[in-house]
Design an enzyme around this catalytic site. Structure first.
Site, PDB file in Angstrom:
ATOM      1  CB  THR A   1     105.292  -4.731  33.171  1.00 37.05           C
ATOM      2  OG1 THR A   1     103.961  -4.556  33.655  1.00 37.05           O
ATOM      3  CG2 THR A   1     105.244  -5.560  31.885  1.00 37.05           C
TER       4      THR A   1
ATOM      5  CE  LYS B   1     100.961  -4.855  31.728  1.00 38.65           C
ATOM      6  NZ  LYS B   1     101.031  -3.953  32.801  1.00 38.65           N
TER       7      LYS B   1
ATOM      8  CE  LYS C   1     108.492  -1.174  31.863  1.00 35.56           C
ATOM      9  NZ  LYS C   1     107.610  -2.004  32.654  1.00 35.56           N
TER      10      LYS C   1
HETATM   11  P1  NA7 Z   1     106.423   4.985  37.750  1.00 36.86           P
HETATM   12  O1  NA7 Z   1     105.384   5.973  38.136  1.00 36.86           O
HETATM   13  O2  NA7 Z   1     107.419   5.341  36.724  1.00 36.86           O
HETATM   14  O3  NA7 Z   1     107.206   4.577  39.087  1.00 36.86           O
HETATM   15  C1  NA7 Z   1     108.341   3.762  39.028  1.00 36.86           C
HETATM   16  C2  NA7 Z   1     108.755   3.357  40.417  1.00 36.86           C
HETATM   17  O4  NA7 Z   1     109.935   2.519  40.304  1.00 36.86           O
HETATM   18  C3  NA7 Z   1     109.138   4.537  41.306  1.00 36.86           C
HETATM   19  O5  NA7 Z   1     108.770   4.245  42.631  1.00 36.86           O
HETATM   20  C4  NA7 Z   1     110.653   4.565  41.138  1.00 36.86           C
HETATM   21  O6  NA7 Z   1     111.336   5.185  42.194  1.00 36.86           O
HETATM   22  C5  NA7 Z   1     110.948   3.082  41.127  1.00 36.86           C
HETATM   23  N1  NA7 Z   1     112.284   2.750  40.574  1.00 36.86           N
HETATM   24  C6  NA7 Z   1     112.711   2.923  39.302  1.00 36.86           C
HETATM   25  N2  NA7 Z   1     113.987   2.485  39.173  1.00 36.86           N
HETATM   26  C7  NA7 Z   1     114.353   2.026  40.398  1.00 36.86           C
HETATM   27  C8  NA7 Z   1     115.535   1.426  40.899  1.00 36.86           C
HETATM   28  N3  NA7 Z   1     116.613   1.212  40.122  1.00 36.86           N
HETATM   29  N4  NA7 Z   1     115.551   1.069  42.198  1.00 36.86           N
HETATM   30  C9  NA7 Z   1     114.476   1.275  42.982  1.00 36.86           C
HETATM   31  N5  NA7 Z   1     113.320   1.823  42.579  1.00 36.86           N
HETATM   32  C10 NA7 Z   1     113.263   2.201  41.290  1.00 36.86           C
HETATM   33  O7  NA7 Z   1     105.788   3.606  37.281  1.00 36.86           O
HETATM   34  P2  NA7 Z   1     104.308   3.033  37.569  1.00 36.86           P
HETATM   35  O8  NA7 Z   1     104.020   3.097  39.007  1.00 36.86           O
HETATM   36  O9  NA7 Z   1     103.349   3.644  36.603  1.00 36.86           O
HETATM   37  O10 NA7 Z   1     104.506   1.519  37.072  1.00 36.86           O
HETATM   38  C11 NA7 Z   1     105.217   0.583  37.865  1.00 36.86           C
HETATM   39  C12 NA7 Z   1     105.232  -0.752  37.156  1.00 36.86           C
HETATM   40  O11 NA7 Z   1     103.894  -1.227  36.908  1.00 36.86           O
HETATM   41  C13 NA7 Z   1     105.904  -0.725  35.791  1.00 36.86           C
HETATM   42  O12 NA7 Z   1     106.626  -1.922  35.591  1.00 36.86           O
HETATM   43  C14 NA7 Z   1     104.745  -0.616  34.824  1.00 36.86           C
HETATM   44  O13 NA7 Z   1     105.095  -1.090  33.531  1.00 36.86           O
HETATM   45  C15 NA7 Z   1     103.643  -1.391  35.497  1.00 36.86           C
HETATM   46  P3  NA7 Z   1     111.600   6.798  42.187  1.00 36.86           P
HETATM   47  O14 NA7 Z   1     110.322   7.409  42.692  1.00 36.86           O
HETATM   48  O15 NA7 Z   1     111.904   7.171  40.751  1.00 36.86           O
HETATM   49  O16 NA7 Z   1     112.745   6.979  43.095  1.00 36.86           O
END
Ligand code: NA7
Length: 287
Positions: free
Chosen positions: A91, A166, A234
């Site tokens: 999102t 959304k 967010k």
């Molecule tokens: P989570 O459980 O907070 O997971 C977030 C994911 O995003 C996780 O894999 C993070 O990797 C990844 N992440 C966050 N910042 C980065 C950056 N800068 N680069 C690469 N990857 C990143 O969220 P959800 O799975 O509940 O939700 C995901 C989306 O769906 C979100 O937009 C919701 O609003 C709807 P990490 O494991 O921290 O290394």
């Protein structure tokens, strides 16, 4: 299909697992390398994950994270070729998603925004609802993947429109839950039994899916994250940004944001957004 899945958070991990279960050839990548999915290959960068993929599916936290995994160093874009599809279930800001779509299309590939609703339980059960923005034929091509992860695919419009819908829907969720939290706090303070209030809500016109879903958790005071508070916070910032860009006033949401700001300051980011009830209760203490 050969799918690169980028982002194994609460949502992404279950979505990727359901793609594997449905027989797809899945390569996963996650920023923190301690996460994986049974039956999937693991890549060391988004670029490597996307190298042989037909479809790149992204599910990371926010706009900056999508930009990073797609266009950053060793990002998936370095492997994007003509005929490929990039689908994004994060999102993020609709306007940013539209910009990403333009860049991907310049490579002869295509891009769709496909945010989801249903949170953790629906991601695990493969019953997510997708709101899609993009070209019809591209969305149709992704149908087997949507079916593996969800129960419904809603076609909203062009690029960015799945996200716009959304944000509008999550705006209602945030306000409905806030209404429930305030009603519960007031009724409790006035001496109403919680069960009696719940029965009244369930049998009257204020009954809602949001309250149906959250009530059992609130009853147990279980605020473990199905949809973490930091992500709803967010989304609220995204709603207000989109509203500002388009000249829309959201006075109710501006007020609710203050509750989320306080919950964040109180260290509640990783609890469920239902924990904003605690902030409403704390505001009432001693009065
Ligand atoms: P989570 O459980 O907070 O997971 C977030 C994911 O995003 C996780 O894999 C993070 O990797 C990844 N992440 C966050 N910042 C980065 C950056 N800068 N680069 C690469 N990857 C990143 O969220 P959800 O799975 O509940 O939700 C995901 C989306 O769906 C979100 O937009 C919701 O609003 C709807 P990490 O494991 O921290 O290394």
């Amino acid at each position: 299909m050969r799918v690169a899945f980028l982002g194994l958070g609460i949502m992404g991990r279950s979505m990727a697992a359901n793609l594997v279960k449905a027989g797809n050839d899945v390569t996963v990548w996650n920023r923190t390398t301690n996460k994986s999915v049974d039956g999937a290959k693991v890549a060391s960068s988004p670029k490597e994950a996307a190298a042989n993929a037909e479809v790149v599916w992204i599910c990371v936290s926010d706009t900056a994270a999508v930009e990073q995994v797609l266009f950053g160093k060793d990002g998936a874009f370095e492997s994007v070729r003509s005929g490929m599809t990039v689908a994004d279930s994060s999102t993020i800001l609709p306007e940013a998603s539209e910009r990403f779509a333009v860049r991907v299309r310049e490579r002869g590939a295509d891009f769709v925004d496909a945010p989801v609703t249903g949170s953790k339980i629906a991601a695990e059960g493969g019953t997510l609802i997708f709101m899609t923005g993009g070209k019809d034929e591209t969305i149709q091509k992704l149908d087997p993947l949507f079916k593996a992860m969800g129960k419904t695919v809603l076609r909203i419009g062009d690029n960015g429109k799945g996200l716009a819908a959304k944000l509008a829907m999550n705006l209602m969720i945030a306000l409905i839950y806030e209404g429930f939290a305030e009603a519960l706090t007031l009724a409790t303070k006035l001496g109403v039994d919680q069960q009696a209030l719940f029965s009244l809500i369930q049998s009257s016109m204020v009954r809602s899916g949001v309250v149906d879903y959250k009530m059992p958790f609130v009853e147990k005071r279980d605020f473990s994250p199905n949809f973490p508070l930091r992500l709803m916070h967010k989304d609220i910032r995204l709603m207000l940004e989109a509203a500002q860009e388009s000249g829309v006033a959201l006075p109710g949401l501006e007020t609710v944001k203050k509750i989320y700001d306080q919950a964040h300051a109180d260290g509640r980011d990783d609890l469920d957004y239902a924990a904003t009830l605690l902030n409403v209760e704390e505001l009432s203490k001693g009065k």
